[in-house]
Design a protein around this motif. Sequence first.
Motif, PDB file in Angstrom:
ATOM      1  N   VAL A 275       2.437  10.446   2.187  1.00  0.00           N
ATOM      2  CA  VAL A 275       3.140  10.571   0.906  1.00  0.00           C
ATOM      3  C   VAL A 275       3.198  12.059   0.568  1.00  0.00           C
ATOM      4  O   VAL A 275       2.160  12.722   0.481  1.00  0.00           O
ATOM      5  N   ALA A 276       4.406  12.563   0.367  1.00  0.00           N
ATOM      6  CA  ALA A 276       4.563  13.974   0.045  1.00  0.00           C
ATOM      7  C   ALA A 276       4.029  14.261  -1.357  1.00  0.00           C
ATOM      8  O   ALA A 276       4.260  13.506  -2.295  1.00  0.00           O
ATOM      9  N   ASN A 277       3.303  15.358  -1.476  1.00  0.00           N
ATOM     10  CA  ASN A 277       2.810  15.847  -2.759  1.00  0.00           C
ATOM     11  C   ASN A 277       1.948  14.854  -3.532  1.00  0.00           C
ATOM     12  O   ASN A 277       2.002  14.810  -4.760  1.00  0.00           O
ATOM     13  N   ALA A 278       1.168  14.051  -2.841  1.00  0.00           N
ATOM     14  CA  ALA A 278       0.243  13.141  -3.518  1.00  0.00           C
ATOM     15  C   ALA A 278      -0.917  13.956  -4.079  1.00  0.00           C
ATOM     16  O   ALA A 278      -1.473  14.809  -3.390  1.00  0.00           O
ATOM     17  N   HIS A 279      -1.258  13.704  -5.330  1.00  0.00           N
ATOM     18  CA  HIS A 279      -2.376  14.388  -5.970  1.00  0.00           C
ATOM     19  C   HIS A 279      -3.293  13.368  -6.611  1.00  0.00           C
ATOM     20  O   HIS A 279      -2.837  12.334  -7.108  1.00  0.00           O
ATOM     21  N   LEU A 280      -4.599  13.659  -6.601  1.00  0.00           N
ATOM     22  CA  LEU A 280      -5.595  12.801  -7.214  1.00  0.00           C
ATOM     23  C   LEU A 280      -6.412  13.628  -8.193  1.00  0.00           C
ATOM     24  O   LEU A 280      -6.542  14.846  -8.017  1.00  0.00           O
TER      25      LEU A 280
ATOM     26  N   CYS B 222      -6.907   0.133  -6.958  1.00  0.00           N
ATOM     27  CA  CYS B 222      -6.556  -0.943  -7.890  1.00  0.00           C
ATOM     28  C   CYS B 222      -5.234  -0.680  -8.600  1.00  0.00           C
ATOM     29  O   CYS B 222      -4.883   0.465  -8.878  1.00  0.00           O
ATOM     30  N   ARG B 223      -4.566  -1.738  -8.930  1.00  0.00           N
ATOM     31  CA  ARG B 223      -3.445  -1.733  -9.868  1.00  0.00           C
ATOM     32  C   ARG B 223      -3.840  -2.723 -10.951  1.00  0.00           C
ATOM     33  O   ARG B 223      -3.915  -3.925 -10.694  1.00  0.00           O
ATOM     34  N   LYS B 224      -4.171  -2.209 -12.112  1.00  0.00           N
ATOM     35  CA  LYS B 224      -4.765  -3.007 -13.197  1.00  0.00           C
ATOM     36  C   LYS B 224      -6.006  -3.691 -12.644  1.00  0.00           C
ATOM     37  O   LYS B 224      -6.925  -3.008 -12.220  1.00  0.00           O
ATOM     38  N   ASP B 225      -6.042  -5.035 -12.595  1.00  0.00           N
ATOM     39  CA  ASP B 225      -7.224  -5.700 -12.039  1.00  0.00           C
ATOM     40  C   ASP B 225      -6.969  -6.269 -10.646  1.00  0.00           C
ATOM     41  O   ASP B 225      -7.756  -7.036 -10.117  1.00  0.00           O
ATOM     42  N   GLU B 226      -5.879  -5.835 -10.017  1.00  0.00           N
ATOM     43  CA  GLU B 226      -5.511  -6.290  -8.665  1.00  0.00           C
ATOM     44  C   GLU B 226      -6.048  -5.331  -7.604  1.00  0.00           C
ATOM     45  O   GLU B 226      -5.895  -4.110  -7.713  1.00  0.00           O
TER      46      GLU B 226
ATOM     47  N   ARG C  72      -8.405   7.639   4.407  1.00  0.00           N
ATOM     48  CA  ARG C  72      -7.436   7.196   5.423  1.00  0.00           C
ATOM     49  C   ARG C  72      -7.448   5.673   5.531  1.00  0.00           C
ATOM     50  O   ARG C  72      -6.404   5.040   5.612  1.00  0.00           O
ATOM     51  N   ASP C  73      -8.651   5.087   5.507  1.00  0.00           N
ATOM     52  CA  ASP C  73      -8.747   3.625   5.577  1.00  0.00           C
ATOM     53  C   ASP C  73      -8.230   2.965   4.307  1.00  0.00           C
ATOM     54  O   ASP C  73      -7.671   1.878   4.346  1.00  0.00           O
ATOM     55  N   LEU C  74      -8.392   3.626   3.168  1.00  0.00           N
ATOM     56  CA  LEU C  74      -7.982   3.060   1.882  1.00  0.00           C
ATOM     57  C   LEU C  74      -6.470   3.075   1.696  1.00  0.00           C
ATOM     58  O   LEU C  74      -5.904   2.142   1.140  1.00  0.00           O
ATOM     59  N   PHE C  75      -5.816   4.128   2.175  1.00  0.00           N
ATOM     60  CA  PHE C  75      -4.388   4.317   1.897  1.00  0.00           C
ATOM     61  C   PHE C  75      -3.462   4.022   3.072  1.00  0.00           C
ATOM     62  O   PHE C  75      -2.247   4.183   2.941  1.00  0.00           O
ATOM     63  N   THR C  76      -3.986   3.619   4.224  1.00  0.00           N
ATOM     64  CA  THR C  76      -3.153   3.387   5.396  1.00  0.00           C
ATOM     65  C   THR C  76      -3.283   1.931   5.840  1.00  0.00           C
ATOM     66  O   THR C  76      -4.394   1.446   6.043  1.00  0.00           O
ATOM     67  N   PRO C  77      -2.161   1.234   5.994  1.00  0.00           N
ATOM     68  CA  PRO C  77      -2.240  -0.167   6.416  1.00  0.00           C
ATOM     69  C   PRO C  77      -2.768  -0.324   7.839  1.00  0.00           C
ATOM     70  O   PRO C  77      -2.543   0.521   8.691  1.00  0.00           O
TER      71      PRO C  77
ATOM     72  N   ILE D 275       0.803  -1.223   0.000  1.00  0.00           N
ATOM     73  CA  ILE D 275       0.000   0.000   0.000  1.00  0.00           C
ATOM     74  C   ILE D 275       0.842   1.281   0.000  1.00  0.00           C
ATOM     75  O   ILE D 275       0.591   2.189  -0.788  1.00  0.00           O
ATOM     76  N   GLY D 276       1.829   1.370   0.847  1.00  0.00           N
ATOM     77  CA  GLY D 276       2.646   2.585   0.907  1.00  0.00           C
ATOM     78  C   GLY D 276       3.429   2.822  -0.365  1.00  0.00           C
ATOM     79  O   GLY D 276       3.433   3.934  -0.915  1.00  0.00           O
ATOM     80  N   ASN D 277       4.078   1.773  -0.868  1.00  0.00           N
ATOM     81  CA  ASN D 277       4.862   1.902  -2.099  1.00  0.00           C
ATOM     82  C   ASN D 277       3.978   2.229  -3.297  1.00  0.00           C
ATOM     83  O   ASN D 277       4.323   3.069  -4.124  1.00  0.00           O
TER      84      ASN D 277
END
Length: 180
Positions: free
Chosen positions: A80-85, A136-140, A169-174, A36-38
């Motif tokens: 994550v520094a400077n994360a944009h969506l 998701c990453r592709k279909d993962e 927060r729940d989606l991006f934090t382990p 998740i972090g990477n």
Amino acid sequence: MLRRLLGLGAGALAALTAACDGAPTTQQVYVNERAIGNYTQYSSSPGPLLVVVHGNPFVTSKPFLDGIVAKELEASITHVANAHLTADPELAAKPEFRVIVALGAHKAVDANALCAGEPPRLEPGADPMLMVAVFCRKDEVISLVRGSIGAQSSPEDKRFRNWVRQIGRDLFTPGRSSSG
């Protein structure tokens, strides 16, 4: 042991009660803790990470709703520094990575199907409104969050925006598991 079981039962009862009265709830259902972090860093550092929003339970334009969801999810990423969506597919730096949010989702929406590109089954007008969010990453499936919230009049409502931020927060934090 009995005290622990009673505590778990009380927690489950509180979550059910909150869901029934429309209080905002979120639950981290799955997270690939090693990735998740990477993946968050890798997918958002060269440019915006794509957010795809299905459903619109509000009387507002879809681009406006999508922009608010992307903004609140972005604000939830503090590690994550400077994360944009972005909700604009043309601006996504790595489109194989994306966050898919189904607002007004049917309770049986499948995260694997969302990542594979299948449109979710929605229940417009349901109260409380159910939500499924998947990274998701592709279909993962990298992470999956489910939640609910009582009817809101606008995506600008503070309660809705805070709920979307908690989803992020729940989606991006382990290892997070929360309610409202």
